[in-house]
Design an enzyme around this catalytic site. Structure first.
Site, short mmCIF file in Angstrom:
data_model
loop_
_atom_site.label_atom_id
_atom_site.label_comp_id
_atom_site.label_asym_id
_atom_site.label_seq_id
_atom_site.Cartn_x
_atom_site.Cartn_y
_atom_site.Cartn_z
N LYS A 11 0.83 -1.22 0.00
CA LYS A 11 0.00 0.00 0.00
C LYS A 11 0.86 1.27 0.00
O LYS A 11 2.09 1.20 0.23
CB LYS A 11 -0.93 -0.05 1.21
N TYR A 51 -12.52 -2.24 -3.46
CA TYR A 51 -13.00 -2.36 -2.08
C TYR A 51 -14.52 -2.27 -1.99
O TYR A 51 -15.06 -1.91 -0.95
CB TYR A 51 -12.34 -1.29 -1.20
N ASN A 114 -1.99 0.31 6.71
CA ASN A 114 -1.48 -0.94 7.29
C ASN A 114 -0.63 -1.77 6.32
O ASN A 114 -0.59 -2.99 6.40
CB ASN A 114 -2.62 -1.75 7.91
N HIS A 117 -2.15 -5.41 1.50
CA HIS A 117 -3.42 -6.11 1.28
C HIS A 117 -3.09 -7.52 0.84
O HIS A 117 -2.12 -7.74 0.11
CB HIS A 117 -4.25 -5.43 0.18
N GLU A 128 -9.62 -10.97 -7.49
CA GLU A 128 -8.69 -9.85 -7.37
C GLU A 128 -7.54 -9.97 -8.37
O GLU A 128 -7.09 -8.95 -8.93
CB GLU A 128 -8.15 -9.78 -5.93
N1 UDP Z 1 -9.76 -0.68 7.42
C1 UDP Z 1 -9.81 0.53 8.02
N2 UDP Z 1 -10.44 0.65 9.24
C2 UDP Z 1 -11.03 -0.42 9.83
C3 UDP Z 1 -10.98 -1.66 9.20
C4 UDP Z 1 -10.34 -1.77 7.99
O1 UDP Z 1 -9.28 1.51 7.52
O2 UDP Z 1 -11.60 -0.25 10.93
C5 UDP Z 1 -9.08 -0.80 6.12
C6 UDP Z 1 -7.69 -1.40 6.28
O3 UDP Z 1 -6.82 -0.75 5.34
C7 UDP Z 1 -7.91 -2.83 5.87
C8 UDP Z 1 -8.97 -2.69 4.77
O4 UDP Z 1 -9.82 -1.64 5.25
O5 UDP Z 1 -6.73 -3.44 5.43
C9 UDP Z 1 -9.80 -3.92 4.51
O6 UDP Z 1 -10.33 -4.39 5.72
P1 UDP Z 1 -10.38 -5.94 6.06
O7 UDP Z 1 -11.24 -6.11 7.28
O8 UDP Z 1 -10.76 -6.70 4.83
O9 UDP Z 1 -8.87 -6.27 6.51
P2 UDP Z 1 -7.66 -7.03 5.82
O10 UDP Z 1 -8.24 -8.19 5.04
O11 UDP Z 1 -6.96 -6.04 4.94
O12 UDP Z 1 -6.79 -7.48 6.96
#
Ligand code: UDP
Length: 141
Positions: A11, A51, A114, A117, A128
């Site tokens: 990211k 997303y 974070n 992805h 994807e």
């Molecule tokens: N995210 C966020 N706030 C939250 C939860 C998720 O900004 O409270 C963002 C974060 O970048 C995350 C992405 O949304 O990686 C997708 O969320 P998911 O729950 O699918 O997590 P991941 O699969 O990326 O661990």
């Protein structure tokens, strides 16, 4: 375990920190092979579509803003159990909860910025990979 492909995105925060190589080294050390890659800046439409599952969530607009804030490194990783292996390497969504030694524990600043992805299952992985690499000649042995 089956040979799988999964989609990884390094990211904007991690690209800005100049750790594309360090993160990719972790994939390679774990036996995952990069079979397609591109460094791109996502359009807002692409980020929103990617997303789409999170469209109704309160963090959606901030997530899209973040994903278009700078270039991202998109890779297709191939290996035995690649989907779960990549998720293990990534660590929990919130870096504060991510296990020591995971990518997010070491490189992520917050739950939204974070670092990486990774596809979360076989269906999302297929969708994807096709979303970003449709029509591309992905390397095969
Ligand atoms: N995210 C966020 N706030 C939250 C939860 C998720 O900004 O409270 C963002 C974060 O970048 C995350 C992405 O949304 O990686 C997708 O969320 P998911 O729950 O699918 O997590 P991941 O699969 O990326 O661990």
């Amino acid at each position: 375990m089956a040979l799988e492909r999964t989609l990884s995105i390094i990211k904007p925060d991690a690209v800005a920190k100049n750790v594309i190589g360090q993160i990719t080294s972790r994939f390679e050390a774990a036996g995952l092979k990069v079979v397609a890659a591109k460094l791109v800046r996502l359009s807002r439409a692409e980020a929103e579509q990617f997303y789409d599952v999170h469209r109704a969530r309160p963090f959606f607009k901030d997530l899209v803003d973040f994903m278009v804030s700078g270039p991202v490194m998109i890779q297709v990783l191939e290996g035995e159990g690649a989907i779960a292996k990549n998720r293990d390497l990534m660590g929990a969504t919130d870096p504060k909860k991510a296990a020591a030694g995971t990518i997010r524990a070491d490189f992520a600043d917050s739950i939204d910025a974070n670092a990486v992805h990774g596809s979360d299952g076989p269906e999302t992985a297929a969708a994807e990979v096709a979303f970003f690499f449709a029509g591309l000649n992905v390397y095969t042995r």
